[in-house]
Design a protein around this motif. Structure first.
Motif, PDB file in Angstrom:
ATOM      1  N   TRP A  45       0.811  -1.218   0.000  1.00 28.09           N
ATOM      2  CA  TRP A  45       0.000   0.000   0.000  1.00 28.09           C
ATOM      3  C   TRP A  45       0.842   1.264   0.000  1.00 28.09           C
ATOM      4  O   TRP A  45       0.388   2.313  -0.471  1.00 28.09           O
ATOM      5  CB  TRP A  45      -0.920   0.005   1.238  1.00 28.09           C
ATOM      6  N   ALA A  46       2.053   1.179   0.541  1.00 28.92           N
ATOM      7  CA  ALA A  46       2.842   2.392   0.731  1.00 28.92           C
ATOM      8  C   ALA A  46       3.119   3.098  -0.588  1.00 28.92           C
ATOM      9  O   ALA A  46       3.140   4.327  -0.637  1.00 28.92           O
ATOM     10  CB  ALA A  46       4.149   2.061   1.444  1.00 28.92           C
ATOM     11  N   CYS A  47       3.355   2.317  -1.633  1.00 30.39           N
ATOM     12  CA  CYS A  47       3.637   2.927  -2.942  1.00 30.39           C
ATOM     13  C   CYS A  47       2.461   2.813  -3.908  1.00 30.39           C
ATOM     14  O   CYS A  47       2.314   3.653  -4.794  1.00 30.39           O
ATOM     15  CB  CYS A  47       4.856   2.273  -3.577  1.00 30.39           C
ATOM     16  N   GLY A  49      -0.874   2.492  -3.084  1.00 31.13           N
ATOM     17  CA  GLY A  49      -2.170   2.925  -2.574  1.00 31.13           C
ATOM     18  C   GLY A  49      -2.865   1.810  -1.815  1.00 31.13           C
ATOM     19  O   GLY A  49      -2.573   0.623  -1.993  1.00 31.13           O
ATOM     20  N   GLN A  53      -4.471   0.925  -6.364  1.00 32.20           N
ATOM     21  CA  GLN A  53      -4.910   1.704  -7.526  1.00 32.20           C
ATOM     22  C   GLN A  53      -3.787   2.485  -8.184  1.00 32.20           C
ATOM     23  O   GLN A  53      -3.941   3.004  -9.281  1.00 32.20           O
ATOM     24  CB  GLN A  53      -6.022   2.670  -7.108  1.00 32.20           C
ATOM     25  N   THR A  55      -0.216   5.205  -7.213  1.00 35.46           N
ATOM     26  CA  THR A  55       0.009   6.553  -6.690  1.00 35.46           C
ATOM     27  C   THR A  55       1.183   7.152  -7.453  1.00 35.46           C
ATOM     28  O   THR A  55       1.708   6.542  -8.390  1.00 35.46           O
ATOM     29  CB  THR A  55       0.342   6.547  -5.186  1.00 35.46           C
ATOM     30  N   LEU A  56       1.646   8.293  -6.997  1.00 37.85           N
ATOM     31  CA  LEU A  56       2.816   8.912  -7.626  1.00 37.85           C
ATOM     32  C   LEU A  56       4.065   8.062  -7.450  1.00 37.85           C
ATOM     33  O   LEU A  56       5.037   8.208  -8.190  1.00 37.85           O
ATOM     34  CB  LEU A  56       3.055  10.295  -7.028  1.00 37.85           C
ATOM     35  N   SER A  57       4.061   7.173  -6.457  1.00 36.55           N
ATOM     36  CA  SER A  57       5.265   6.391  -6.159  1.00 36.55           C
ATOM     37  C   SER A  57       5.250   4.995  -6.762  1.00 36.55           C
ATOM     38  O   SER A  57       6.280   4.332  -6.776  1.00 36.55           O
ATOM     39  CB  SER A  57       5.445   6.263  -4.646  1.00 36.55           C
TER      40      SER A  57
ATOM     41  N   ALA B 435      -7.761   6.911 -11.307  1.00 35.41           N
ATOM     42  CA  ALA B 435      -7.459   5.726 -10.486  1.00 35.41           C
ATOM     43  C   ALA B 435      -7.698   6.052  -9.011  1.00 35.41           C
ATOM     44  O   ALA B 435      -7.210   7.057  -8.502  1.00 35.41           O
ATOM     45  CB  ALA B 435      -6.015   5.296 -10.708  1.00 35.41           C
ATOM     46  N   GLY B 436      -8.458   5.208  -8.349  1.00 36.59           N
ATOM     47  CA  GLY B 436      -8.719   5.434  -6.930  1.00 36.59           C
ATOM     48  C   GLY B 436      -9.610   6.630  -6.670  1.00 36.59           C
ATOM     49  O   GLY B 436      -9.605   7.180  -5.572  1.00 36.59           O
ATOM     50  N   TRP B 473      -0.163  16.863  -7.982  1.00 36.10           N
ATOM     51  CA  TRP B 473      -1.332  16.652  -8.843  1.00 36.10           C
ATOM     52  C   TRP B 473      -1.921  17.973  -9.303  1.00 36.10           C
ATOM     53  O   TRP B 473      -2.396  18.095 -10.439  1.00 36.10           O
ATOM     54  CB  TRP B 473      -2.381  15.806  -8.119  1.00 36.10           C
ATOM     55  N   HIS B 553       6.064   9.648   5.195  1.00 42.24           N
ATOM     56  CA  HIS B 553       5.926   8.533   4.268  1.00 42.24           C
ATOM     57  C   HIS B 553       7.169   8.292   3.422  1.00 42.24           C
ATOM     58  O   HIS B 553       7.509   7.145   3.108  1.00 42.24           O
ATOM     59  CB  HIS B 553       4.716   8.763   3.366  1.00 42.24           C
ATOM     60  N   LEU B 556       9.291   6.241   5.484  1.00 41.59           N
ATOM     61  CA  LEU B 556       8.768   4.884   5.583  1.00 41.59           C
ATOM     62  C   LEU B 556       9.201   4.052   4.382  1.00 41.59           C
ATOM     63  O   LEU B 556       9.638   2.900   4.514  1.00 41.59           O
ATOM     64  CB  LEU B 556       7.240   4.911   5.693  1.00 41.59           C
ATOM     65  N   MET B 557       9.131   4.658   3.206  1.00 39.90           N
ATOM     66  CA  MET B 557       9.523   3.918   2.006  1.00 39.90           C
ATOM     67  C   MET B 557      11.028   3.640   1.999  1.00 39.90           C
ATOM     68  O   MET B 557      11.467   2.594   1.525  1.00 39.90           O
ATOM     69  CB  MET B 557       9.094   4.684   0.754  1.00 39.90           C
ATOM     70  N   GLN B 560      11.425   0.680   4.188  1.00 44.83           N
ATOM     71  CA  GLN B 560      11.001  -0.515   3.459  1.00 44.83           C
ATOM     72  C   GLN B 560      12.116  -0.997   2.534  1.00 44.83           C
ATOM     73  O   GLN B 560      12.402  -2.194   2.443  1.00 44.83           O
ATOM     74  CB  GLN B 560       9.749  -0.205   2.634  1.00 44.83           C
ATOM     75  N   GLN B 631      -4.578   9.042   0.855  1.00 43.45           N
ATOM     76  CA  GLN B 631      -3.805   7.876   0.438  1.00 43.45           C
ATOM     77  C   GLN B 631      -2.328   8.130   0.766  1.00 43.45           C
ATOM     78  O   GLN B 631      -1.917   9.282   0.950  1.00 43.45           O
ATOM     79  CB  GLN B 631      -3.969   7.662  -1.064  1.00 43.45           C
ATOM     80  N   PRO B 632      -1.528   7.079   0.842  1.00 43.00           N
ATOM     81  CA  PRO B 632      -0.135   7.307   1.253  1.00 43.00           C
ATOM     82  C   PRO B 632       0.622   8.248   0.331  1.00 43.00           C
ATOM     83  O   PRO B 632       1.500   8.994   0.782  1.00 43.00           O
ATOM     84  CB  PRO B 632       0.484   5.907   1.233  1.00 43.00           C
ATOM     85  N   ARG B 633       0.333   8.189  -0.922  1.00 43.57           N
ATOM     86  CA  ARG B 633       0.969   9.088  -1.893  1.00 43.57           C
ATOM     87  C   ARG B 633      -0.073   9.621  -2.858  1.00 43.57           C
ATOM     88  O   ARG B 633      -1.097   9.026  -3.057  1.00 43.57           O
ATOM     89  CB  ARG B 633       2.078   8.363  -2.675  1.00 43.57           C
TER      90      ARG B 633
END
Lengths: 119, 633
Positions: A45-47, A49, A53, A55-57, B435-436, B473, B553, B556-557, B560, B631-633
Motif C-alpha cells: 500500500w505504501a507505494c 495505494g 490503484q 500513486t505517484l510512487s 485511479a482510486g 497533482w 511517508h 517509511l519507504m 522498506q 492515500q499514502p501518496r
C-alpha cells in the motif's frame, strides 16, 4: 560506474519461476482474503495505494495486467526502485494469495466517466 | 517567548517555570543561584538613568525605511528589543510592519515564501545565539533556493554591559558564524554610520544575482544608547542602487543560437530560470521559434503547463536530444544522468553520445565549499555565465537571425508532432487521476479536482511545500500559466518549510488580491504549527488542505527499501515513521489557534461541502484548514 543487468539474466529465472508456480497452482487455489492481509502487512500500500490503484510512487497493480509468473518475478527482482521481496519475506504461496487479491479488485474508472476529469 | 527567555517579562514562561520547579535557591544540589532566579521571574528594576529620547535604533529604522521593506517577521528576542520598540513606536509599525511569529524557523520560511510571490525581500529579526540556531535550517533552505532574506539579529557585544546570567548565554563573539556557510554576506556594525552602510549593502547584495540571504548583527548598546544631535548630524544614509543582472557573453550566445537552430531534436530545460513576469513570455517566444519542447523542472513557474510545447517530466526527450539548452540548471549532472538507489548505486549518462549541452546560469557565481548543495560536477559543452532571463532577448534575436537563413518545414513538423504528444500526455494524466477516484482514504487527484471545481474562476496561487502529492497533482491538472501559479521549490528540502512558506506567500497574495491554496503535508506542519496562529492573528487568507497520510511517508519507504534489501521483512517499517496512536487532529489544532478547522475527512463525497464552507472563510480574508485523510501518496 554503470552496471546494468542483461535482459537474459532477468528472463532465465522468470522461466524457472513459471515452472514452480505451475506446480504450486496444482496444490490449490489462493485466497484473496489472505492476500489482502498480506497486501497490508508487507507494505504494498505504501507505494501502490491502499487499494492497489496506483500513486505517484508506484503504478496501478489492482488488477494486475501481468500473469502470475511475471508478477512474482518482478516482486523477486524489481527492475527499478521497488524493494525486492525475497522468498524469506513472501513465499510463493503468499505471492499467489497476494495476486489473487489484486485480481479480485475492480478495474479503475475512466476519466471520461468522471465529471471533474472530463476534457 | 520563543528561543529567547523572557528577560524583561514579569510573567514567567515555561523556562522560568522549569527553573522555579528546581530545588530552593538556598540549598541542595542543582540549586538555582538567586540572581538567576530573579532574572527569570521578577520584573526588571526601575530604570533610574535619564530618559533616552533618541535611541540609535530610531536611526536604524530610518535606514530600514529607505529599503522598501513591507514586513519584518520576528519571534521576539531581547537582543533586538531596542530596534523592535523603535519599529513599532517611532516607525509606527509600517513599512516595515512587524509580523508576530512563534518560531524563528517560521519567520525565515515566511520570508522565503513571501519573496516567491512578491519578488522582493522581507526582513526577519532573530535573537542572537538560540534565535539564529532556530532560524538556521530555514536560512539554508532560502540559500539553496537562491532567495534573498534580510536577517537582522541582536547581540550583546560588550561584556561590561551584559546582564547576568542569561544575556551571557545569549551572547556570542561571532553571531553569524553558524550560518556563514549559507548566507551571502554578513556584518556586525560598531557604529550607526557603519550600520547604515552595511544594511544598505546587505540589501543590495541579497538582491544581486544569485540572490541569497544576508545577515546584519546589531549590538544592543548601539540600538539602545542615545544618539546625540551632534552625532546624528554626521550620519548619512547611503543610496541603494540594485545591480543590473549579468547577461551572457554575446559571442557565446550567437554560438548557442547556431547550435539550437541546426538541431534536429533540441530540448529546452528551464530550471531556476524565471525571476520576473517577463521570463515566461520570453521562453514561450524562444520555444515557438525553435519549435522545441520545454521541460519545466518546477523549481520556478517557467513555462505555461497548457502550452503544447510543454513536455515536463519527459526524460525520454533528454535521452533522444541532440542539443539541450539548460536555463539556470540547479543540477546539470542529475539532468543528464541516472543514479539508481540500488546496491552499488549504479549510474550512467542518459544522453546520446553526440548530444551537446548548453547552459546559461549564474550558479558558479555563488558557491561555497562546506554544504554540498552545488550538486555533482558536470560540464556543459557551452557554459554561459549570466542570468538566463536577461540573456534570452539576445538569444532570441540571434536565433531569429539564424532562422532567416534556414529553409524547409522541419520545425513546423516537429511542432505538430509535439502538440499531439502533449495532448496524449494530458489524456494519460487524466486517466491516472481517475485511479482510486472513489477510494477512502482519499486520493490526491480527487482532492485537487474537487477543489478545482470551486476555485477555477478565482485568481489563485498554489503555495507551500512543493512535493506533497496533492501539490504535484495540482501542477499536473491545473493550468500553471501565470508567474504566481505556484511557488516552486523549497531549496534544500528542509522539512518544516511548507507551512510557514505558505503563510508568507499568502501574505503577498493577499496584498495582490489573490486566493492562496496550500496543500499541506502532516509531517511538515508538525514542525512549527504556531504559524497557523500567525496567519489568524494577521488575517492572512489561506486555504490549507491537509495531505494527511499520518506518517513521514518518504522515510517509511526508505525503511522498506532497507528492510527488504536486508531480507528482514518490512512489517516494522512504521516504527519511527508513522504518525499514529494517537492520530493528530489537525482541525482542532487549527481551531485552537483561531483558524477555521474542519475534518478529519476520509469520505471523498464530503469534500465538496467542506471546501465550500472553508472557501467562504478564506474569501472573507481569514485562514481555514481542512484535514483530509489521504492515500499514502
Amino acid at each position: 560506474m554503470a552496471a546494468h543487468k542483461p535482459w537474459l539474466q532477468v528472463l532465465e529465472p522468470l522461466l524457472l519461476s513459471a515452472l514452480s508456480l505451475t506446480a504450486m497452482a496444482a496444490a490449490g487455489p489462493a485466497e484473496p482474503a489472505s492476500g489482502q492481509a498480506l497486501f497490508n502487512a508487507v507494505g504494498c500500500w505504501a507505494c501502490h495505494g491502499y487499494g492497489g490503484q496506483g500513486t505517484l510512487s508506484g503504478p496501478q497493480i489492482a488488477p494486475s495486467a501481468l500473469p502470475l509468473p511475471i508478477f512474482q518475478q518482478l516482486l523477486r527482482h524489481p527492475a527499478r526502485l521497488m524493494p525486492a521481496y525475497g522468498a524469506a519475506v513472501l513465499n510463493d504461496a503468499q505471492v499467489a494469495s497476494l495476486y489473487a487479491y489484486l485480481q479480485s479488485r475492480s478495474p479503475p474508472r475512466h476519466a471520461a466517466d468522471i465529471v471533474p476529469l472530463k476534457p | 517567548m520563543g528561543a529567547s527567555l523572557g528577560l524583561a517579562s514579569g510573567a514567567p514562561g515555561a523556562e522560568a517555570q522549569r527553573i522555579t520547579d528546581a530545588p530552593a535557591a538556598s540549598g541542595g544540589a542543582g540549586a538555582i543561584p538567586a540572581p538567576n532566579l530573579a532574572a527569570e521571574t521578577q520584573a526588571p528594576a526601575a530604570d533610574t538613568s535619564a530618559v533616552i529620547t533618541r535611541p540609535g535604533a530610531d536611526f536604524m529604522v530610518d535606514v530600514l525605511k529607505t529599503l522598501d521593506l513591507d514586513y519584518v517577521a520576528a519571534n521576539p528576542g531581547s537582543t533586538f528589543r531596542g530596534l523592535q520598540e523603535s519599529l513599532i513606536n517611532y516607525g509606527h509599525n509600517a513599512k516595515p510592519e512587524c509580523l508576530t511569529c512563534c518560531h524563528e524557523e517560521s519567520s525565515v520560511a515566511m520570508a522565503h515564501g513571501y519573496f516567491k510571490i512578491a519578488g522582493k525581500p522581507m526582513a526577519v529579526m532573530v535573537h542572537s545565539t538560540v534565535g539564529v540556531q532556530h532560524a538556521s535550517m530555514a536560512i539554508y533552505n532560502a540559500y539553496a533556493d537562491r532567495v534573498p532574506v534580510i536577517i537582522i539579529s541582536g547581540n550583546a557585544l560588550d561584556a561590561n554591559t551584559r546582564r547576568v546570567p542569561v544575556e551571557w548565554d545569549h551572547s556570542v563573539q561571532d553571531n553569524a558564524a553558524m550560518v556563514r556557510d549559507y548566507t551571502k554576506w554578513d556584518d556586525t556594525p560598531v557604529s550607526l554610520q557603519h550600520f547604515a552602510e552595511s544594511q544598505v549593502r546587505a540589501y543590495k547584495l541579497a538582491m544581486a544575482l544569485p540572490s541569497a540571504p544576508v545577515m546584519i548583527t546589531l549590538d544592543m548598546d548601539l540600538q539602545e544608547n542615545e544618539l546625540s544631535p551632534a552625532s546624528e548630524a554626521l550620519l548619512r544614509i547611503p543610496k541603494l542602487t540594485l545591480d543590473q543582472p549579468p547577461q551572457g557573453d554575446a559571442t557565446a550566445v550567437r554560438e548557442a543560437a547556431k547550435w539550437l537552430v541546426g538541431a534536429d531534436k533540441p530540448v529546452i530545460v528551464a530550471d531556476r530560470y524565471a525571476r520576473t513576469g517577463q521570463a515566461m513570455p520570453l521562453l514561450v517566444q524562444l520555444a515557438e521559434l525553435l519549435q522545441a519542447p520545454v521541460i519545466d523542472t518546477g523549481t520556478r513557474v517557467n513555462f505555461p503547463s497548457s502550452h503544447p510545447l510543454n513536455h515536463s517530466g519527459r526524460i525520454d526527450l533528454i535521452r533522444e536530444a541532440d542539443f539541450i539548452l539548460a536555463l539556470e540548471p540547479v543540477d546539470l549532472w542529475g539532468l543528464t544522468h541516472e543514479l539508481k538507489d540500488l546496491v552499488g548505486k549504479p549510474w550512467d549518462s542518459i544522453l546520446a553520445a553526440s548530444a551537446k549541452v548548453i547552459s546559461i546560469g549564474t550558479g558558479d557565481l555563488l558557491i561555497k565549499a562546506n554544504y554540498q548543495d552545488f550538486q555533482r560536477y558536470s560540464a556543459a559543452d557551452l557554459a554561459i555565465t549570466g542570468d538566463p532571463e536577461t540573456t534570452l532577448p539576445s538569444l532570441i534575436e540571434a536565433v531569429q537571425r539564424e532562422l532567416a537563413a534556414v529553409a524547409g518545414n522541419a520545425r513546423a513538423e516537429r511542432g505538430r508532432a509535439l502538440q499531439t504528444l502533449h495532448q496524449h500526455a494530458r489524456e494519460r494524466t487524466h486517466e491516472a487521476a481517475a485511479a482510486g477516484w472513489d477510494a477512502s482514504p482519499i486520493s490526491a487527484a480527487r482532492v485537487v479536482m474537487e477543489l478545482w471545481q470551486q476555485i477555477q474562476h478565482d485568481d489563485w496561487s498554489v503555495v507551500g511545500w512543493p512535493t506533497s502529492s496533492t501539490n504535484i497533482w495540482a501542477r499536473r491538472l491545473w493550468p500553471m500559466d501565470k508567474p504566481y501559479s505556484h511557488t516552486g521549490d523549497s531549496g534544500a528540502a528542509g522539512v518544516g518549510y511548507g507551512a510557514p512558506a505558505a503563510v508568507g506567500a499568502a501574505l503577498a497574495n493577499r496584498d495582490a488580491g489573490r486566493l492562496s491554496i496550500n496543500f499541506q503535508p502532516d509531517g511538515d506542519l508538525l514542525y512549527a504549527p504556531g504559524v497557523l496562529w500567525t496567519a489568524a492573528h494577521h488575517h492572512i487568507p489561506l486555504l490549507t488542505v491537509m495531505f494527511n497520510n499520518r506518517g513521514y511517508h518518504q522515510e517509511l519507504m526508505h525503511l522498506q527499501r532497507m528492510a527488504n534489501r536486508h531480507n528482514r521483512g518490512i512489517d516494522r517499517a512504521g516504527i519511527g515513521t508513522a504518525l499514529r496512536s494517537p492520530e493528530v487532529d489537525f482541525a482542532k489544532m487549527a481551531q485552537s489557534m483561531g483558524v477555521y478547522g474542519e475534518g478529519p475527512i476520509s469520505d471523498p463525497a464530503q469534500l465538496r461541502e467542506a471546501f465550500r464552507r472553508s472557501l467562504a472563510i478564506v474569501r472573507r480574508g481569514e485562514p481555514a484548514l481542512i484535514d483530509v485523510i489521504s492515500q499514502p501518496r
